[in-house]
Design a protein around this motif. Structure first.
Motif, short mmCIF file in Angstrom:
data_model
loop_
_atom_site.label_atom_id
_atom_site.label_comp_id
_atom_site.label_asym_id
_atom_site.label_seq_id
_atom_site.Cartn_x
_atom_site.Cartn_y
_atom_site.Cartn_z
N VAL A 358 0.90 -1.16 0.18
CA VAL A 358 0.22 0.08 -0.03
C VAL A 358 0.95 1.27 -0.07
CG1 VAL A 358 -1.54 1.39 1.36
CG2 VAL A 358 -2.02 -1.34 1.10
N ASN A 359 1.84 1.15 0.84
CA ASN A 359 2.83 2.30 0.87
C ASN A 359 3.44 2.44 -0.44
OD1 ASN A 359 2.20 2.95 3.58
ND2 ASN A 359 3.99 1.66 4.26
N HIS A 360 3.79 1.30 -1.08
CA HIS A 360 4.48 1.70 -2.60
C HIS A 360 3.54 2.11 -3.64
CE1 HIS A 360 6.83 0.66 -6.00
NE2 HIS A 360 5.79 0.00 -6.44
N ILE A 361 2.37 1.69 -3.39
CA ILE A 361 1.21 2.22 -4.39
C ILE A 361 0.89 3.81 -4.13
CG2 ILE A 361 -1.22 2.11 -4.81
CD1 ILE A 361 -1.14 -0.78 -4.29
N LEU A 362 1.01 4.09 -2.91
CA LEU A 362 0.88 5.75 -2.68
C LEU A 362 1.93 6.39 -2.85
CD1 LEU A 362 -0.57 5.41 1.22
CD2 LEU A 362 -1.79 6.19 -0.84
N GLU A 363 3.25 5.93 -3.00
CA GLU A 363 4.50 6.70 -3.31
C GLU A 363 4.40 6.89 -4.83
OE1 GLU A 363 6.68 8.39 -1.60
OE2 GLU A 363 5.50 7.91 0.08
N GLU A 364 4.12 5.81 -5.38
CA GLU A 364 3.73 5.73 -7.07
C GLU A 364 2.69 6.74 -7.55
OE1 GLU A 364 5.61 4.39 -9.54
OE2 GLU A 364 6.91 3.65 -8.09
N ALA A 365 1.55 6.85 -6.80
CA ALA A 365 0.66 7.85 -6.93
C ALA A 365 0.95 9.27 -6.86
CB ALA A 365 -0.75 7.30 -6.26
N LYS A 366 1.79 9.49 -5.41
CA LYS A 366 2.31 10.87 -5.29
C LYS A 366 3.28 11.16 -6.27
CE LYS A 366 1.43 10.49 -0.36
NZ LYS A 366 2.35 10.28 1.00
N ARG A 367 4.11 10.27 -6.81
CA ARG A 367 5.12 10.61 -7.87
C ARG A 367 4.69 10.98 -9.15
NH1 ARG A 367 8.51 6.86 -5.23
NH2 ARG A 367 7.86 5.31 -6.42
N GLY A 368 3.58 10.27 -9.24
CA GLY A 368 2.80 10.55 -10.58
C GLY A 368 2.05 11.78 -10.70
N HIS A 369 1.32 12.27 -9.48
CA HIS A 369 0.80 13.46 -9.17
C HIS A 369 1.80 14.66 -9.29
CE1 HIS A 369 -2.17 16.36 -7.77
NE2 HIS A 369 -1.46 16.71 -6.89
N ARG A 370 2.82 14.48 -8.77
CA ARG A 370 4.06 15.54 -8.80
C ARG A 370 4.46 15.86 -10.34
NH1 ARG A 370 5.65 13.50 -3.77
NH2 ARG A 370 7.14 12.15 -4.69
N ARG A 371 4.52 14.59 -11.03
CA ARG A 371 5.07 14.77 -12.33
C ARG A 371 4.02 15.41 -13.32
NH1 ARG A 371 5.61 9.78 -13.11
NH2 ARG A 371 3.90 9.38 -14.30
N ARG A 372 2.75 15.15 -13.21
CA ARG A 372 1.66 15.79 -13.77
C ARG A 372 1.48 17.31 -13.58
NH1 ARG A 372 -0.77 11.04 -13.06
NH2 ARG A 372 -1.93 11.99 -10.95
N ASN A 373 1.77 17.50 -12.34
CA ASN A 373 1.70 18.98 -11.77
C ASN A 373 3.05 19.89 -12.64
OD1 ASN A 373 -0.45 18.88 -10.44
ND2 ASN A 373 0.73 18.75 -8.33
N ARG A 374 4.24 19.12 -12.64
CA ARG A 374 5.43 19.85 -13.25
C ARG A 374 5.24 19.74 -14.72
NH1 ARG A 374 8.41 16.36 -9.79
NH2 ARG A 374 8.81 14.79 -11.41
N GLU A 375 4.70 19.29 -15.31
CA GLU A 375 4.33 18.79 -16.75
C GLU A 375 3.30 20.27 -17.24
OE1 GLU A 375 3.07 15.21 -17.83
OE2 GLU A 375 4.84 14.27 -17.80
N TRP A 376 2.27 20.49 -16.24
CA TRP A 376 1.28 21.38 -16.48
C TRP A 376 1.85 22.49 -16.26
CZ3 TRP A 376 -1.04 25.12 -13.52
CH2 TRP A 376 -2.04 25.56 -13.72
N GLU A 377 2.89 22.93 -15.32
CA GLU A 377 3.50 24.26 -15.21
C GLU A 377 4.45 24.49 -16.29
OE1 GLU A 377 3.59 26.27 -12.88
OE2 GLU A 377 2.18 25.40 -11.57
N ASN A 378 5.13 23.29 -16.78
CA ASN A 378 5.79 23.69 -18.05
C ASN A 378 5.17 24.16 -19.11
OD1 ASN A 378 8.19 23.04 -16.58
ND2 ASN A 378 8.12 20.91 -17.08
N THR A 379 3.82 23.75 -19.41
CA THR A 379 3.27 24.14 -20.64
C THR A 379 2.32 25.39 -20.54
OG1 THR A 379 1.14 23.06 -19.77
CG2 THR A 379 2.44 21.90 -21.14
N ARG A 380 2.59 26.00 -19.20
CA ARG A 380 1.88 27.45 -19.20
C ARG A 380 2.70 28.51 -19.69
NH1 ARG A 380 0.36 28.10 -13.01
NH2 ARG A 380 -0.59 30.19 -13.81
#
Length: 380
Positions: A358-380
């Motif tokens: 469960v901790n592994h799944i949560l960490e993967e989800a958090k990393r994915g969320h942070r990555r999407r946020n960075r990609e969104w910031e770069n496209t602004r």
């Protein structure tokens, strides 16, 4: 690692219930044999143990019999400053995760038993005279009844009842009404219980994990409840003012019913052979006083009427605020219920998949969320 909540709260101190001298409806009689009795000293006897020597020393110093105290137990019982004793109820988890009949029943029992084992060592100024672990209700829990005392007092008995002084002796200080010695002590007891839980591989949910949002909502709900109570008290005060103002207005608008008024302002009879000028001179003073009274009554009336309307509007506003706060409380309660359901699902997921997965799944989800946020910031 298991996760569970902690509950330590003041109880009503119903000794006969704690000792099972009477059985409430929520008690399973067949399981009462599983309860643990740690202490069962009658409270009068506990008072003799604690205070008899100090009472004797106090009475020996009194030259007047009227100042002697025959029974310290009765003295405190009739006192408005101190309680005869205090009780805390201690519980780990709830009926779903640590309840009687669940797989964690024995774990809850073990944690509470270990916590109770060190309670008196930790609290030398809290004399425990009655303590039981109940295993015959929905969730295992402790009832701990104690008499707080202090020693080396300059006034009264040199050893006497005092919750404030007992907790001060143990190192707990008040920072004001919002953070008293008792509150500081209760927080410490929760930390002690959390330490026992951790030794048994159970983490306190309130310690910076998935209960964060729930804790915030519960805190907001408690704050709203306090505000509602304060507002309701304020509304009650205003209603009393309304009654007083109404009575005052009735009084100043109906002076004719006042006997003193009648006596003071009755026109005198003209004296025999009295001239009109003489009679006018006598009644001019009375009319002057009457005019002044009427003027003051009118001024007071308009002041009271204005106050009345202002208070009425204020009451209406406060009543609306109470209504809105009640609505907010209902909303917070619904959110809390939803979060508790999510928390139960999360616990179940951890049990099925294991904490590491469960901790592994949560960490993967958090990393994915942070990555999407960075990609969104770069496209602004």
């Amino acid at each position: 690692m298991e996760y569970s909540s902690i509950s330590i709260e003041l109880g009503k101190g119903v000794i006969n219930h704690n000792n099972r001298k009477f059985i409430a409806e929520n008690v399973d009689r067949e399981k009462t044999k599983n309860n643990i009795e740690y202490k069962n000293i009658p409270i009068e006897e506990a008072y003799h143990i604690l205070f008899d020597d100090a009472l004797q020393r106090y009475n020996d110093k009194q030259t007047r019999k009227s100042r002697r105290i025959p029974s310290y137990y009765e003295h405190i019982k009739n006192s408005k400053q101190e309680n005869l004793f205090y009780e805390i109820i201690v519980q780990v988890g709830n009926r779903e995760d640590m309840g009687v009949g669940t797989e964690n029943e024995e774990l809850a029992k073990k944690i509470l038993d270990e916590y109770m084992y060190n309670f008196e060592k930790r609290n030398p100024y809290l004399f425990v005279f009655n303590a039981h672990l109940h295993m015959d209700e929905a969730t295992p829990h402790l009832h701990i009844d104690f008499i707080p005392f202090t020693t080396e007092c300059d006034r009264g008995l040199d050893t006497r009842v005092s919750l404030k002084r007992a907790l001060l002796n143990e190192g707990f200080y008040s920072l004001g009404k919002s953070d008293t010695e008792a509150m500081a002590w209760m927080r410490n007891e929760k930390e002690e219980l959390a330490a026992v839980m951790k030794q048994n591989e159970v983490e306190w949910e309130n310690q910076g994990n998935n209960r964060d949002h729930l804790s915030v909502l519960e805190f907001k709900k408690e704050q709203r409840s306090k505000e509602v109570e304060e507002l309701e008290a304020h509304v009650s005060t205003l209603e009393n003012k309304f009654k007083n103002l109404s009575m005052a207005i009735e009084t100043v608008t109906a002076p004719k019913n006042n006997e003193e008024f009648e006596e003071e302002f009755v026109l005198p009879e003209p004296q025999r052979l009295e001239t009109a000028k003489s009679y006018k001179g006598r009644i001019d003073k009375m009319f002057g006083k009457l005019k002044a009274l009427v003027k003051s009554v009118l001024v007071k009336y308009f002041e009271l009427e204005n106050d009345y309307h202002e208070l009425y509007e204020q009451k209406q506003r406060l009543s609306y605020q109470v209504y809105k706060l009640d609505e907010n409380n209902k909303e917070y309660q619904n959110k809390n219920n939803d979060l508790r359901k999510q928390l139960r699902d999360y616990r179940l997921l951890r049990k099925v998949l294991g904490s590491k997965e469960v901790n592994h799944i949560l960490e993967e989800a958090k990393r994915g969320h942070r990555r999407r946020n960075r990609e969104w910031e770069n496209t602004r």
